[in-house]
Design a protein around this motif. Structure first.
Motif, PDB file in Angstrom:
ATOM      1  N   LYS A   1       2.318   8.892   1.875  1.00  0.00           N
ATOM      2  CA  LYS A   1       1.841  10.283   1.891  1.00  0.00           C
ATOM      3  C   LYS A   1       1.673  10.818   3.299  1.00  0.00           C
ATOM      4  CE  LYS A   1      -0.802   9.845  -2.427  1.00  0.00           C
ATOM      5  NZ  LYS A   1      -2.154   9.959  -3.043  1.00  0.00           N
TER       6      LYS A   1
ATOM      7  N   ARG B   1      -0.170  15.027   6.690  1.00  0.00           N
ATOM      8  CA  ARG B   1       0.224  14.854   5.302  1.00  0.00           C
ATOM      9  C   ARG B   1       1.655  15.349   5.157  1.00  0.00           C
ATOM     10  NH1 ARG B   1      -2.634  13.568   0.883  1.00  0.00           N
ATOM     11  NH2 ARG B   1      -4.596  13.833   2.014  1.00  0.00           N
TER      12      ARG B   1
ATOM     13  N   LEU C   1      -7.888   5.269   2.961  1.00  0.00           N
ATOM     14  CA  LEU C   1      -7.551   4.147   2.085  1.00  0.00           C
ATOM     15  C   LEU C   1      -8.758   3.562   1.364  1.00  0.00           C
ATOM     16  CD1 LEU C   1      -4.994   2.277   4.364  1.00  0.00           C
ATOM     17  CD2 LEU C   1      -4.480   3.720   2.385  1.00  0.00           C
TER      18      LEU C   1
ATOM     19  N   GLU D   1       0.839  -1.195   0.000  1.00  0.00           N
ATOM     20  CA  GLU D   1       0.000   0.000   0.000  1.00  0.00           C
ATOM     21  C   GLU D   1       0.878   1.251   0.000  1.00  0.00           C
ATOM     22  OE1 GLU D   1      -2.301   2.072  -0.910  1.00  0.00           O
ATOM     23  OE2 GLU D   1      -3.682   0.499  -0.259  1.00  0.00           O
ATOM     24  N   GLU D   2       1.311   1.670  -1.213  1.00  0.00           N
ATOM     25  CA  GLU D   2       2.246   2.796  -1.321  1.00  0.00           C
ATOM     26  C   GLU D   2       1.637   4.121  -0.901  1.00  0.00           C
ATOM     27  OE1 GLU D   2       0.879   1.920  -5.631  1.00  0.00           O
ATOM     28  OE2 GLU D   2       1.350   0.814  -3.792  1.00  0.00           O
ATOM     29  N   ARG D   3       0.300   4.220  -0.834  1.00  0.00           N
ATOM     30  CA  ARG D   3      -0.324   5.480  -0.414  1.00  0.00           C
ATOM     31  C   ARG D   3       0.047   5.864   1.008  1.00  0.00           C
ATOM     32  NH1 ARG D   3      -6.520   4.473  -1.760  1.00  0.00           N
ATOM     33  NH2 ARG D   3      -5.879   2.332  -1.233  1.00  0.00           N
TER      34      ARG D   3
ATOM     35  N   GLU E   1       6.791  11.064  -3.569  1.00  0.00           N
ATOM     36  CA  GLU E   1       5.695  10.955  -4.521  1.00  0.00           C
ATOM     37  C   GLU E   1       4.695   9.864  -4.161  1.00  0.00           C
ATOM     38  OE1 GLU E   1       5.534  13.213  -6.780  1.00  0.00           O
ATOM     39  OE2 GLU E   1       7.532  14.045  -6.366  1.00  0.00           O
ATOM     40  N   ALA E   2       5.057   8.984  -3.224  1.00  0.00           N
ATOM     41  CA  ALA E   2       4.206   7.852  -2.846  1.00  0.00           C
ATOM     42  C   ALA E   2       3.891   6.982  -4.057  1.00  0.00           C
ATOM     43  CB  ALA E   2       2.926   8.329  -2.170  1.00  0.00           C
ATOM     44  N   GLN E   3       4.889   6.793  -4.930  1.00  0.00           N
ATOM     45  CA  GLN E   3       4.734   5.953  -6.113  1.00  0.00           C
ATOM     46  C   GLN E   3       5.970   5.089  -6.280  1.00  0.00           C
ATOM     47  OE1 GLN E   3       4.065   8.625  -9.392  1.00  0.00           O
ATOM     48  NE2 GLN E   3       1.938   9.021  -8.826  1.00  0.00           N
TER      49      GLN E   3
END
Length: 253
Positions: free
Chosen positions: A71, A87, A116, A66-68, A210-212
């Motif tokens: 953030k 954040r 999420l 869960e890369e989010r 970047e949360a990617q």
């Protein structure tokens, strides 16, 4: 050559951004105090409280799945057991609650449920990490000079935060730490022993800004260096306070 402590990081919630500290306490039984106290899990909806979820019924959320989560930053106040969620790059909390109460944990869990989503897999819940994971009594360390050499092979800058280590050191030679297994060091008031390599995991593929996912770092390590070691794990032999700027000194007794 002077080797010193550049950064101290702890992760109150596994998978979220680090809480950077100027000083911290190390414990022989708990490692870095306040590190990875909590985890996020999706589990059976039939359990009303997080601590009633059996380990076999839950799925732990982290950057590997869960890369989010990259953030968000978690900050934990040891004195009043308050958890703040922010954040990245902002100072105003998105959520804040005391996590020593069922209501506080419910509020934090609800924040993650909204953040999420995807309730088909079960709502995310805040749980004590010890309920689902083996307790961690070690701390992790990376050498910033070694990271610079990884950047040379990767041909790009890499945020040290990708490696999710507790301690960053500067002043050592690149890859010097690969020869430290079994060595003992004094850092501030603490005495540490290097007990295992710290290998690169797929969580390092996530760009913390970047949360990617933007690189396959374990594969790059295997191709470029024939290993995946990015640091070391240390056992705390004697606890005590450490702070930024402390020297890492050989310890003999």
């Amino acid at each position: 050559m002077t080797i010193s402590l550049a950064t101290i990081n702890r992760y109150p919630i596994k998978g979220l951004k680090a809480q950077s500290l100027e000083s911290a306490r190390l414990s022989s039984s708990k490692g870095l105090i306040g590190d990875r106290l909590f985890s996020l899990a999706r589990g059976s909806a039939g359990y009303s409280l997080p601590h009633h979820i059996p380990p076999a019924a839950i799925s732990i959320l982290d950057l590997e799945n869960e890369e989010r989560l990259a953030k968000l930053e978690a900050r934990y106040d040891d004195d009043n057991q308050t958890l703040q969620l922010l954040r990245s790059g902002q100072e105003r909390p998105l959520a804040q609650a005391r996590v020593d109460t069922p209501l506080g944990r419910s509020l934090i869990s609800q924040f993650f449920a909204d953040f999420l989503g995807d309730s088909r897999r079960g709502l995310p819940r805040l749980i004590d990490s010890e309920e689902a994971l083996a307790p961690s009594d070690w701390v992790s360390l990376i050498n910033l000079a070694s990271l610079s050499d990884i950047e040379r092979v990767a041909r790009q800058k890499l945020d040290p935060a990708r490696l999710r280590a507790n301690l960053w050191i500067e002043g050592a030679r690149a890859w010097e730490e690969r020869d430290w297994n079994g060595s003992r060091f004094r850092l501030g008031e603490a005495v540490l022993q290097v007990t295992a390599p710290l290998d690169c995991s797929s969580s390092a593929n996530v760009n913390p800004r970047e949360a990617q996912r933007d690189i396959n770092l374990p594969l790059l390590m295997r191709k470029g260096f024939m290993h995946q070691q990015v640091g070391v794990q240390l056992t705390v032999l004697e606890g005590g306070r450490i702070q930024q700027g402390d020297r890492l000194l050989p310890f003999t007794q």
